[in-house]
Design an enzyme around this catalytic site. Structure first.
Site, PDB file in Angstrom:
ATOM      1  N   LYS A 160       0.884  -1.167   0.000  1.00 16.65           N
ATOM      2  CA  LYS A 160       0.000   0.000   0.000  1.00 16.65           C
ATOM      3  C   LYS A 160       0.918   1.213   0.000  1.00 16.65           C
ATOM      4  O   LYS A 160       0.834   2.117   0.841  1.00 16.65           O
ATOM      5  CB  LYS A 160      -0.932  -0.052   1.231  1.00 16.65           C
ATOM      6  CG  LYS A 160      -2.043   0.975   1.242  1.00 16.65           C
ATOM      7  CD  LYS A 160      -3.144   0.711   0.210  1.00 16.65           C
ATOM      8  CE  LYS A 160      -4.108   1.884   0.163  1.00 16.65           C
ATOM      9  NZ  LYS A 160      -5.111   1.760  -0.930  1.00 16.65           N
ATOM     10  N   ASP A 209      -2.844 -11.848   5.900  1.00 17.67           N
ATOM     11  CA  ASP A 209      -3.930 -12.465   6.660  1.00 17.67           C
ATOM     12  C   ASP A 209      -5.223 -12.388   5.858  1.00 17.67           C
ATOM     13  O   ASP A 209      -5.935 -13.378   5.688  1.00 17.67           O
ATOM     14  CB  ASP A 209      -4.086 -11.738   8.008  1.00 17.67           C
ATOM     15  CG  ASP A 209      -5.223 -12.308   8.835  1.00 17.67           C
ATOM     16  OD1 ASP A 209      -5.322 -13.545   8.929  1.00 17.67           O
ATOM     17  OD2 ASP A 209      -6.025 -11.517   9.376  1.00 17.67           O
ATOM     18  N   ASP A 267      -7.147 -15.590   3.279  1.00 13.56           N
ATOM     19  CA  ASP A 267      -8.515 -16.099   3.449  1.00 13.56           C
ATOM     20  C   ASP A 267      -9.302 -15.953   2.146  1.00 13.56           C
ATOM     21  O   ASP A 267     -10.050 -16.844   1.757  1.00 13.56           O
ATOM     22  CB  ASP A 267      -9.258 -15.338   4.563  1.00 13.56           C
ATOM     23  CG  ASP A 267      -9.175 -16.044   5.915  1.00 13.56           C
ATOM     24  OD1 ASP A 267      -8.211 -16.806   6.130  1.00 13.56           O
ATOM     25  OD2 ASP A 267     -10.074 -15.831   6.750  1.00 13.56           O
TER      26      ASP A 267
HETATM   27  C1  IPM Z   1      -4.312 -16.779  10.581  1.00 15.56           C
HETATM   28  C2  IPM Z   1      -5.236 -16.390  11.701  1.00 15.56           C
HETATM   29  C3  IPM Z   1      -4.406 -15.746  12.805  1.00 15.56           C
HETATM   30  C4  IPM Z   1      -3.817 -14.484  12.216  1.00 15.56           C
HETATM   31  C5  IPM Z   1      -5.171 -15.469  14.110  1.00 15.56           C
HETATM   32  C6  IPM Z   1      -5.818 -16.720  14.653  1.00 15.56           C
HETATM   33  C7  IPM Z   1      -4.291 -14.844  15.150  1.00 15.56           C
HETATM   34  O1  IPM Z   1      -6.242 -15.572  11.239  1.00 15.56           O
HETATM   35  O2  IPM Z   1      -3.404 -17.600  10.816  1.00 15.56           O
HETATM   36  O3  IPM Z   1      -4.486 -16.268   9.477  1.00 15.56           O
HETATM   37  O4  IPM Z   1      -4.448 -13.416  12.239  1.00 15.56           O
HETATM   38  O5  IPM Z   1      -2.687 -14.550  11.737  1.00 15.56           O
HETATM   39 MG    MG Z   2      -6.246 -15.299   9.146  1.00 16.95          MG
END
Ligand code: IPM
Ligand code: MG
Length: 367
Positions: free
Chosen positions: A190, A246, A250
């Site tokens: 960013k 993170d 996902d």
């Molecule tokens: C991940 C999870 C962790 C993170 C949490 C559980 C602390 O979301 O491994 O991606 O934010 O890194």
């Molecule tokens: Mg995560």
């Protein structure tokens, strides 16, 4: 070789049990020792990462980790919450390099929320820096504001920061990983707004000079989030910091339609690693025997390959997983018409059978 087995909370215990069974049939010379972590450790020892668990993890060559967390701990003070266990392990062991492959299995293409043609054959690798950034930057906390929009008001703050060596070492990891794939890295930042990520971009550009055979592209994180759902196959290695990684990991995992299938590895400079499924502890389905153990089983395969130097054993596990999918076995999360719904245990049984050369038993299970 020593493996620390940390099942954790929720579905963690069920899925790790299956991965342990798979490891056991490989007949390799390693020792496994189990310890509590997360909410389970808090219940037993009053802390999510007790000294004994940390000592076991530090002494091991590799850690097989399930998942931590449960809504029932949401009201605990932060240092006692289950998530602190995984953050503490990352920090204490220096696990700065996080590999999160997002692979769309051909047998599961239709399970994606995107059109099948967008995800068929998708194979990207997210490399996330895991011990720096706003996750660990100091100072952080709460205070009374002395400036800003509301001086005198209560405020909270965190610190986003990266040092040159932190960026350099993860950049080397990303470029070296790209060399083993299609030689393309997208560095996500960013830089248009944040000082930290202008620096990230500058340092990555410098390190790239040592890898002229690898193509480097820079992309802002908002655009990367958009391109991931627009044309995910344009990416190969997606390389970024802790916070953006993170979020993007996902997103990438979900668009494969197989979050229950995705393993991950977190390595330190000594190649000691923590291996865990990309999904969470899913407390809503814990204890029901319906969770998908394949992400954890595939994490065990990554562990054999990266930390235990047993690539053939890793191949055996990965082929076994493909075989059970091809035989039509599915846990509830990836089930669809025409396939056979199986329990966590039955899925583990099938992988064990495939590895040991037995016929995969398919039967009709009530769906
Ligand atoms: C991940 C999870 C962790 C993170 C949490 C559980 C602390 O979301 O491994 O991606 O934010 O890194
Ligand atoms: Mg995560």
């Amino acid at each position: 070789m020593k493996i620390a087995v940390l099942p954790g909370d929720g579905i963690g215990t069920e899925i790790v049990a299956e991965a342990v069974r798979v490891l056991n049939v490989l007949d390799l010379p390693f020792e496994m020792e189990e310890a509590k972590v997360g909410g389970a450790a808090y219940e037993a020892h009053g802390h999510p990462l007790p000294e004994s668990t940390l000592a076991l993890a530090k002494a091991a060559d590799a850690i097989l980790f399930g998942a931590v967390g449960d809504w029932k701990y949401d009201t605990l003070e932060r240092r006692l919450r289950p998530e602190q266990a995984i953050l503490g392990l990352r920090k204490e062991l220096g696990l700065f390099a996080n590999f999160r492959p997002a692979l769309c299995y051909e047998q599961l293409t239709h399970a994606s929320s995107l059109k099948p043609e967008l995800v068929a054959g998708l194979d990207i690798l997210i490399i996330r820096e895991l011990t720096g950034d706003i996750y660990f930057g100091q100072p952080r906390g709460r205070r009374i504001a002395t400036d800003g929009h509301f001086p005198g008001a209560e405020e909270a703050f965190d610190t986003m920061r990266y040092s040159r060596p932190e960026i350099e070492r993860i950049a080397h990891v990303a470029f070296q990983a790209a060399r083993k794939r299609s030689k393309k890295v997208t560095s996500v930042d960013k830089a248009n707004v944040l000082e930290t990520f202008q620096f990230w971009k500058d340092v990555v550009t410098e390190v790239h000079k040592e890898y002229p055979d690898v193509e480097l592209e820079h992309m802002y994180v908002d655009n990367a989030a958009m391109q991931l759902v627009r044309a995910p196959k344009k990416f190969d290695v997606v390389f970024t910091g802790n916070m953006f990684g993170d979020i993007l990991s996902d997103e990438a995992a979900m668009l494969t339609g197989s979050i229950g299938m995705l393993p991950s590895a977190s390595l330190n400079a000594q190649n000691q690693g923590l291996y865990e499924p990309s999904h969470g502890s899913a407390p809503d389905i814990a204890g029901k025997g319906i969770a998908n153990p394949l992400a954890t089983i595939l994490s065990a395969a990554m562990m054999l390959r990266f930390s235990l130097q047993q690539p053939e054993a890793a191949d055996r596990i990965e082929s076994a997983v493909r075989a059970v999918l091809s035989a039509g076995l599915r846990t509830a999360d990836i089930w669809s018409d025409g396939t056979q719904k199986v329990s966590t245990r039955e899925m583990g049984d099938a992988v064990v059978a495939a590895i040991t050369g037995k016929t995969i038993i398919t039967k009709t299970t009530k769906s």
